[in-house]
Scaffold this motif. Structure first.
Motif, mmCIF file in Angstrom:
data_model
loop_
_atom_site.group_PDB
_atom_site.id
_atom_site.type_symbol
_atom_site.label_atom_id
_atom_site.label_comp_id
_atom_site.label_asym_id
_atom_site.label_seq_id
_atom_site.Cartn_x
_atom_site.Cartn_y
_atom_site.Cartn_z
ATOM 1 N N ASP A 235 0.844 -1.195 0.000
ATOM 2 C CA ASP A 235 0.000 0.000 0.000
ATOM 3 C C ASP A 235 0.879 1.246 0.000
ATOM 4 O OD1 ASP A 235 -2.509 1.271 -0.073
ATOM 5 O OD2 ASP A 235 -2.427 1.651 2.094
ATOM 6 N N HIS A 237 0.513 5.701 0.307
ATOM 7 C CA HIS A 237 -0.294 6.908 0.463
ATOM 8 C C HIS A 237 0.583 8.137 0.314
ATOM 9 C CE1 HIS A 237 -4.325 5.472 1.516
ATOM 10 N NE2 HIS A 237 -3.711 4.413 2.038
ATOM 11 N N HIS A 269 -2.864 -1.121 6.302
ATOM 12 C CA HIS A 269 -3.553 -1.514 5.063
ATOM 13 C C HIS A 269 -2.795 -2.643 4.360
ATOM 14 C CE1 HIS A 269 -5.719 2.652 4.686
ATOM 15 N NE2 HIS A 269 -5.960 2.032 5.824
#
Ligand code: MG
Length: 386
Positions: A235, A237, A269
């Motif tokens: 993941d 971000h 995540h």
């Protein structure tokens, strides 16, 4: 595999286990980390049997309750003979008056869904049924000094196992009319009333744990009953202005924040996806759609807790997790121990099975330019292969 029409079960665990050597009664000793009795209770519960009566000596009721925790099990008090214990188990089922009942020895832990289903299916035509294996060894008759007196024919002889299944009325009536010597198994109770008793193909794994050496063999068999699965999660971000970066359930003070629909905790995540991946259960977006407003700003620990609960629902367990954070900022190392402790708390894993690592990309790419960060995770899950 489930059993269709309802069936109850009685698990007989009243023995003192003197032949199995030191370590207390064999049904409460652990086998691959779980009490021996738990193995069959779990198999019966997974197959849909309810209620399940666990018949144990009064002084064993605390360990019996621990072995049965979370399962639809009621306790009954064992008698001095096996037949007395079975009677106590049946008495606990009178109110439920099940159509069919299975009676099983707690010392036979490797009870498969197929055997449960086959025994119950045989009750469509019979009053009683049980798994049995043909006798394959030659049978000798010998005197007290072990001098052979002759060879016995083995044709038509079977070793009978449990679970033994019964139409409730046949077993209840059989025990009500039982006189004379107590039989060594429950089929005999129905045999004595002239009922129809059916044998079905048995399972060599259903062996009763009796002697100390049986436990070493059972440990090896138990280990072989788990399948190891690995899942991978990734993941990323983007950074934006904020008051801290959430990573692996810990808020790191910063003038940045990760931008996302939830708290954007890329570590949680990635790890949630790793656990879901080990189960082949899709990804985090399938379970917690970003389009659903209830996850706006949500704390991501609940996503991981959900995935871990899915492992438990399959009768499995998480074995270890390993997370790598790829970033230039914020510095991870000072927070690594707090992250491990937080992940251990969410997953229920011991601390030594939780790893958090950090690295950079040598100033290359989006993490190198400090536009955001990346997390990778692997999770190992053990699932029962019964
Ligand atoms: Mg994410």
């Amino acid at each position: 595999m489930t059993i269709g029409r309802p069936a109850a079960a009685v698990v007989v665990a009243g023995g003192v286990g003197s032949r199995a050597g030191p370590g207390g009664p064999k049904q409460w000793r652990t086998l691959a980390g779980r009490p021996v009795a738990r193995w069959s209770l779990q198999a019966l519960a997974d197959a849909g049997c309810a209620p399940i009566v666990l018949v144990a000596r009064a002084e064993d009721h605390v360990v019996a309750a621990e072995a049965a925790v979370g399962l639809p099990v009621v306790l009954a008090e064992a008698g001095s003979e096996r037949a007395d214990s079975v009677r106590a188990g049946l008495a606990a089922l009178v109110e439920a008056a099940p159509e069919r009942v299975l009676i099983h020895d707690a010392a036979r832990p490797f009870l498969s869904a197929k055997i449960i289903s086959d025994v119950l299916a045989a009750l469509d035509e019979a009053d009683a049924a049980a798994p049995a294996l043909p006798v394959s060894d030659t049978l000798k008759r010998a005197d007290a000094a072990l001098l052979v007196q002759g060879t016995e024919p083995r044709d038509g002889l079977f070793r009978v196992q449990t679970p033994q299944g019964f139409r409730w009325s046949a077993l209840r009536d059989g025990y009500a009319r039982l006189t004379g010597d107590a039989p060594t198994d429950d089929l005999a109770v129905v045999e004595r009333t002239g009922g129809r008793v059916q044998l079905i193909p048995g399972d060599s794994m259903l062996t009763k744990l009796t002697h100390p050496e049986d436990f070493a063999m059972a440990e090896r068999l138990a280990a072989a009953r788990w399948t190891t699965r690995v899942g991978l999660g990734v993941d990323a971000h983007r950074f934006g202005p904020g008051d801290g970066v959430w990573l692996c359930g810990v808020k790191i003070p910063s003038e940045l924040a990760l931008i996302g629909h939830s708290d954007a905790d890329a570590g949680l995540h990635a790890l949630t996806d790793a656990v879901l991946g080990a189960l082949s259960e899709g990804d985090i977006g399938d379970h917690f759609p970003p389009s659903d407003p209830q996850w706006r700003g949500a704390a991501s620990d609940q996503f991981l807790a959900h995935a871990v609960a899915m492992v438990a629902a399959r009768g499995g367990r998480l074995a270890n997790v390993d997370v790598t954070i790829v970033s230039e900022t914020p510095r991870i190392k000072p927070h690594r121990q707090a992250m491990r402790e937080r992940l251990a708390a969410i997953t229920g894993l011991p601390l030594d099975a939780v790893s958090v690592k950090a690295t950079t990309t040598e100033r290359m790419g989006f993490t190198g330019r400090e536009e955001g960060l990346l997390a990778q995770a692997v999770a190992t899950v053990e699932l029962p292969s019964l």
